[in-house]
Write an enzyme that holds these catalytic residues in place. Structure first.
Site, PDB file in Angstrom:
ATOM      1  N   ARG A 262      -2.011  -0.822   5.506  1.00 33.20           N
ATOM      2  CA  ARG A 262      -3.268  -1.324   4.933  1.00 33.20           C
ATOM      3  C   ARG A 262      -3.071  -2.721   4.350  1.00 33.20           C
ATOM      4  O   ARG A 262      -3.934  -3.585   4.453  1.00 33.20           O
ATOM      5  CB  ARG A 262      -3.764  -0.367   3.840  1.00 33.20           C
ATOM      6  CG  ARG A 262      -4.328   0.922   4.368  1.00 33.20           C
ATOM      7  CD  ARG A 262      -4.684   1.890   3.255  1.00 33.20           C
ATOM      8  NE  ARG A 262      -3.558   2.670   2.783  1.00 33.20           N
ATOM      9  CZ  ARG A 262      -3.626   3.591   1.828  1.00 33.20           C
ATOM     10  NH1 ARG A 262      -4.770   3.836   1.233  1.00 33.20           N
ATOM     11  NH2 ARG A 262      -2.562   4.266   1.462  1.00 33.20           N
TER      12      ARG A 262
ATOM     13  N   CYS B 248       0.865  -1.183   0.000  1.00 31.40           N
ATOM     14  CA  CYS B 248       0.000   0.000   0.000  1.00 31.40           C
ATOM     15  C   CYS B 248       0.891   1.219   0.000  1.00 31.40           C
ATOM     16  O   CYS B 248       1.665   1.411  -0.930  1.00 31.40           O
ATOM     17  CB  CYS B 248      -0.969  -0.029   1.170  1.00 31.40           C
ATOM     18  SG  CYS B 248      -0.178  -0.181   2.780  1.00 31.40           S
TER      19      CYS B 248
END
Lengths: 282, 157
Positions: free
Chosen positions: A245, A240
């Site tokens: 994430r 990410c």
């Protein structure tokens, strides 16, 4: 075998289970949030805090705390090698998964995520406290880093050149290169926008039910990833912006869907988008 | 930003920053939590004027800013969800530090307010960017206050 079942359900617990195990000394609850003050406003009784920035990151280099610092951390949190560590946090357990990933990196064996995270616990009206617990220090022994779950840039480059599957879990605008940073975070990020060539875009939050922060069903998750050509037969790298994430996506693929070879590239776009002379696709 | 340049700040804001500057990292977090809990609710008459807060995808905390203008003095109110105490704390610092100030006083605030508070060591760069964005937004509102007739300006950030 029923298809609508998580591959390793023992890595996920429900809030009810946690509520029933608050007094269990073999379990340590760990809250890991995006907001560094949220734990102080109230947390699950007995839970300790890790902050992904001030606790888990190396203070000087761009890296995580090392094996020995990790041992010191676990000792301070009263975690021994046979403690079952249950992570939960804000933002759909995003940072809980990040902390889980780091514990897995240093070989801790008994790990769980509380499904639904902090938001679900609060929504169910379960107790919170401001009491900061202390536990007797332990003699924790970490294992050497498990590089089978962490990808570094040279490896990502080779992976890309071999056209192996890469998942970019950022927002579509970041993936397309329209934004150099997360929406709302100006001046944050990289010199160049776009994504690693060949990466498919599966935003991380698509794995979660927005109403209650729980993970989607096995069938929904399998469909989500397989429809993008992400199948268990190949090694997969997820990334990410800084690897937080994508640690949630890593958790989903590895433990909920049982994909055997999944790595998180924590350098992610803030490394790749700043590297000289690497391919970028828009 | 040096301690000397605190003199350009409204006195209450300078006082708050000085307190932060003198605290250790743990003390700063405790202070920020105290501020988070002292954020004033948005007065009903202002809230009624506001539209829906703009929900930004991913993890950005939706923040709504309201400016109240009376006899050349400004007050700011903030809508910040309770699960974002760090942002609430920061909003409360601006609210208390900029209570009844003039638009020009707002415009003089240095952009690197945060280094004087010593927040850079305890907050991540992207969170500090979020705080900078709130300050920049307040400055835009203050600019409007100089040019528009007195009214309340509810805005979404």
């Amino acid at each position: 075998m029923s298809e609508n079942r998580y591959a390793y359900p023992e890595y996920l617990v429900e809030t009810t289970w946690v509520a029933e195990h608050l007094e269990d000394p073999s379990i340590r609850l760990v809250e890991s949030n995006e907001d560094p003050l949220l734990y102080e406003t109230g947390h699950i009784p007995g839970a300790v805090k890790v902050d992904w920035f001030t606790t888990l990151q190396h203070p000087l280099r761009r890296d995580f705390i090392d094996q020995f610092e990790f041992e010191t951390l676990c000792s301070r949190l009263g975690i021994s090698n046979d403690t079952t560590v249950v992570f939960y946090g804000d933002k759909h357990n995003w940072f809980a998964c990040y902390a889980f990933w780091l514990f897995a990196y240093y070989g801790h064996e008994h790990l769980k995520i509380m499904n639904g995270g902090r938001a679900k616990w609060v929504a169910e009206g379960r107790p919170l406290t401001r009491d900061i617990p202390t536990y007797p220090p332990t003699q924790y022994r970490a294992k050497p880093p498990d590089t089978s779950i962490r990808a570094f840039r040279d490896e990502v480059l080779r992976h890309m050149e071999q056209r192996l599957p890469l998942i970019d879990v950022r927002s579509p605008q970041e993936y397309s290169g329209e934004l150099l940073h997360m929406p709302g975070y100006p001046q944050e990020g990289a010199q160049r926008g776009g994504h690693i060539p060949g990466a498919v875009n599966i935003p991380w939050a698509q794995a979660v039910t927005p109403e209650n922060s729980t993970f989607k069903s096995p069938d929904e998750l399998r469909t989500l990833f397989e429809s993008h050509g992400i199948t268990p037969d190949k090694e997969i790298i997820a990334y990410c912006r800084i690897g937080e994430r994508s640690s949630l996506t890593w958790f989903v693929l590895k433990y909920l869907l049982g994909y055997p070879r999944v790595k998180n590239y924590d350098g992610s776009w803030t490394e790749w988008g700043n590297l000289v002379n690497v391919p970028i696709e828009k | 930003m040096s301690i000397d340049s605190l003199s350009v700040l409204p006195p209450r804001l300078a006082e708050i920053l000085e307190t932060f500057g003198l605290s250790d990292p743990q003390g700063k977090m405790e202070l920020l939590l105290e501020f988070a809990e002292s954020l004033l609710p948005i007065p009903e008459e202002l809230a009624d004027l506001a539209g829906q807060p703009e929900l930004v995808p991913e993890c950005m905390t939706p923040v709504t800013v309201y400016m109240h203008q009376h006899e050349g003095r400004l007050r700011f109110y903030f809508g910040v969800p309770p699960e974002a105490p760090t942002i609430r704390g920061y909003a409360a610092i601006l609210q208390q530090g900029l209570w009844d100030v003039t638009p020009n006083e707002v415009l003089q605030i240095p952009e690197d307010l945060y280094s004087a508070m010593g927040l850079l060591h305890i907050l991540t760069p992207q969170r500090v960017n979020g705080l900078i964005a709130i300050l920049a937004h307040i400055k835009r509102l203050a600019t409007q206050a100089l040019t528009l007739p007195p009214a309340s300006h509810p805005t979404n950030l």
